[in-house]
Every structure is written in structure tokens, then in C-alpha cells.
Write an enzyme that holds these catalytic residues in place. Sequence first.
Site, PDB file in Angstrom:
ATOM      1  N   ASN A 137      28.674  45.652  44.861  1.00 59.48           N
ATOM      2  CA  ASN A 137      29.551  45.900  43.718  1.00 59.48           C
ATOM      3  C   ASN A 137      29.527  44.687  42.787  1.00 59.48           C
ATOM      4  OD1 ASN A 137      31.737  44.004  44.652  1.00 59.48           O
ATOM      5  ND2 ASN A 137      31.781  45.472  46.342  1.00 59.48           N
ATOM      6  N   ARG A 138      30.329  44.724  41.745  1.00 60.66           N
ATOM      7  CA  ARG A 138      30.255  43.717  40.690  1.00 60.66           C
ATOM      8  C   ARG A 138      31.158  42.504  40.922  1.00 60.66           C
ATOM      9  NH1 ARG A 138      27.660  46.036  36.275  1.00 60.66           N
ATOM     10  NH2 ARG A 138      27.551  48.316  36.290  1.00 60.66           N
TER      11      ARG A 138
END
Length: 403
Positions: free
Chosen positions: A211-212
Site C-alpha cells: 500500500n501507499r
Amino acid sequence: MLQGKKILLGVSGSIAAYKAASLVRLLIKEGAQVKVVMTAAACDFITPLTLSTLSKQEVLRDINDNQSWNNHVMLGRWADVMLIAPASANTIAKMAQGLCDNLLQAVYLSATCPVLFAPAMDEDMWHHPSTRANVEKLLSYGHRMLPVESGELASGLTGEGRMAEPEHILEFLQQHFTAPATAALPLKGKLALVTAGPTVEPIDPVRFISNRSSGKMGIAVADALALAGATVKLVLGPTRYAPTVPGVETIHVKTAADMFNSCIANYPMSDIVVMAAAVADYRPKTVVDTKIKKGAEDGLTLELEKTHDILRTLGNNKGQDQLLVGFSLETNNEKEYALKKLHEKNLDLVVLNSLKDDGAGFDHDTNKVTLFDRLGRETALPLKTKLEVAQDIVSAIIELQNG
């Protein structure tokens, strides 16, 4: 936070001296007063004219320039903090041994203010036993070190030894000047466990699901807890960021399973637990040993399985005197989902993020959060730096601890 603060910047001979220009510019922009002292070797890397123009102050190099005498004693008494950045291996050795053969060393030995230093050297020099011993000696004097960073070095090699980036030094200084608010060290004697960053779930040797998350928010919380006196263990997923407060013990992990195991191992002895990591909810059921090749078919189907719900596991096993904090990053029905997490996972405090808010969310230096605690209180905070948000979270933790 730096408005009106008097910062004495010592610049020694290192290729990283070029970063002093950006650092001075950032400090001046924040409203600080900056005086620069340079060694003769530093002038080979960046001109005094550059730093005097940016600082709007004369750059000092010599105790006696045959025209006037620079009073090193008064310089050491003038500053609110002395920051040596870059601090070369040679300068660190001189500081540790009390040598005084240039103006920078004379000012350092005369300084009555706190001293911070940002090492800068090649990796082999950084890991040499003599450098390590010198650094330990400086820390024993009560000085604070900005952790070195990893990356490409002047030698062309890649590794540890890079001076902290100017933006990270600025954050460190901001933390330094907020430390008096926690001078009583309200969390002294407490052990805090913090998670931060993403996890990565491998598909094959070259691909993964992640994920970011940058880890900035959780790292800021770890730093803020340490500044409040807690002994902090940080379980950190893959990220290029690191704690800036010395003494934060970092446990590096990659997968959700790694993070689960580290949390379970350290949870029983922890007084405060802050779960700020963005842990993957799913992982590939099967990890392929060799790279998946592009086939003739139109697509690829991955079968996923759930990872451990670390926060729920900890909540179900929370001791009477433990305090558990979770984060809730939402895109809709934000309050509803945050309160649901608070109650279902037996939390004492939940920090709500909304991706709808400008300047909040992944990889920003700012954040906008709302705090919900077990007593039913809701505290909406305006957009702030992640350091300031972390301090608000720690303040809420202290309030809950005090009943």
C-alpha cells in the site's frame, strides 16, 4: 516552532557541506536566527559567501583574522542550540577528545547550550570502531545525534553514512524545541510499542502486494513518545524513513506475519501500544518460487487469504494496565467506522484519518485527524504537521493514563 530561536550552525569538511545552504534557508524561513561557523576544510565544499547571504550574518572561520577577534565564549553563550551539520569523522573525533585547533572546536567547547550533531561520512568510516566509540562518548556527554541515512555516498558506494536531509534536520530541531513541554518526562519508566509503515506480501520473487503508507505518522508517534520519556520499540515496515530521536529501538519487518510475530513477542511487557502501521488485510495464498511469466492467457488470477488481524488480537489480550491505540483510515462513513473499530477491538483511543481531507493521508508531511477515546470524547484537530499530530496523540495518551 523555530520563530526567534538562535541556532549556531557548525559546518565541517564533508561533501555534505553543500546541504548547509538548504538547511540555512529552511531555518531562516522558519523564523530562526542563524550564525554559521565553518572549518577551513568546509570552505572547500561551499563558499562562506553563500551561507552568509542566506543567513544574513557574517560567516565566522577564524578566531583571529588579523583584524578582529571572534569571541568563541560569547558565541557559545549566544545560541539556544549548537548544531554541527555535517559533522565529519575528523570533527567528531576532535569533539570527543576535546581538541581545540579551530574556531568551530573552540565554540563547541565553550557552548553552554544543547549540542546536536549530524554525522556525514562513508559507510566504512561510519562503522569503524573508533568512530563508534567517539559517537558513544558524545552521546554520554548529553549531546543528541541525528541518525545517519542510507543511500548513495560520495565514494560511489551505497550504504549508511549520509548526513540527514535538511528537511529531516528541521523536523529534529522542531522536536528539540518542543521537548521542554515534556521536560517532566511523564512517560518515564513506560515501555511503548509502536508499529509504522506498510507491509509487503510477496507474489513471486519480484512482485508483491502493498500500500501507499510511508510510515511518517507512526515514526513521528514513536519519536514523540521517546521525547515524553518512554522507552520505545518501533516495529517498522519497509520505508526509507527512520526515527530521528536517538534511543528508539527499531525492529524492521516486511510482511504482515513478520509484524504480527514482532508485536506478539513484545506486547506482554508493553504499557502503551500504538498501532499506526498500514498492515495488509490480504496476502497471496500461494507464493511462487520463480518469477511468473507472461502467458498467452488474457489475465492472471490470484487467490488471496486474510492476514492476522493484529489489532483485534492485541485488543482481545489487553491487560488491565495496558493502553491500546489504533488508527482508522477511511474514505466514507468515517466516524461510524472509527467508533466501530474503537469498541470492537477494545481500544482506548482511535485516530481517524480521512482521505477526503487535503494534506492528509499517505506520504504527506501534514495530517488532519479526529481522536475518539474510550470515555466518549471526540477531539477534531486542524491540519498540522505529523510531528504536531503525534504530540497531540501522546498528550491524549498521557491524559488517559492519568485517569
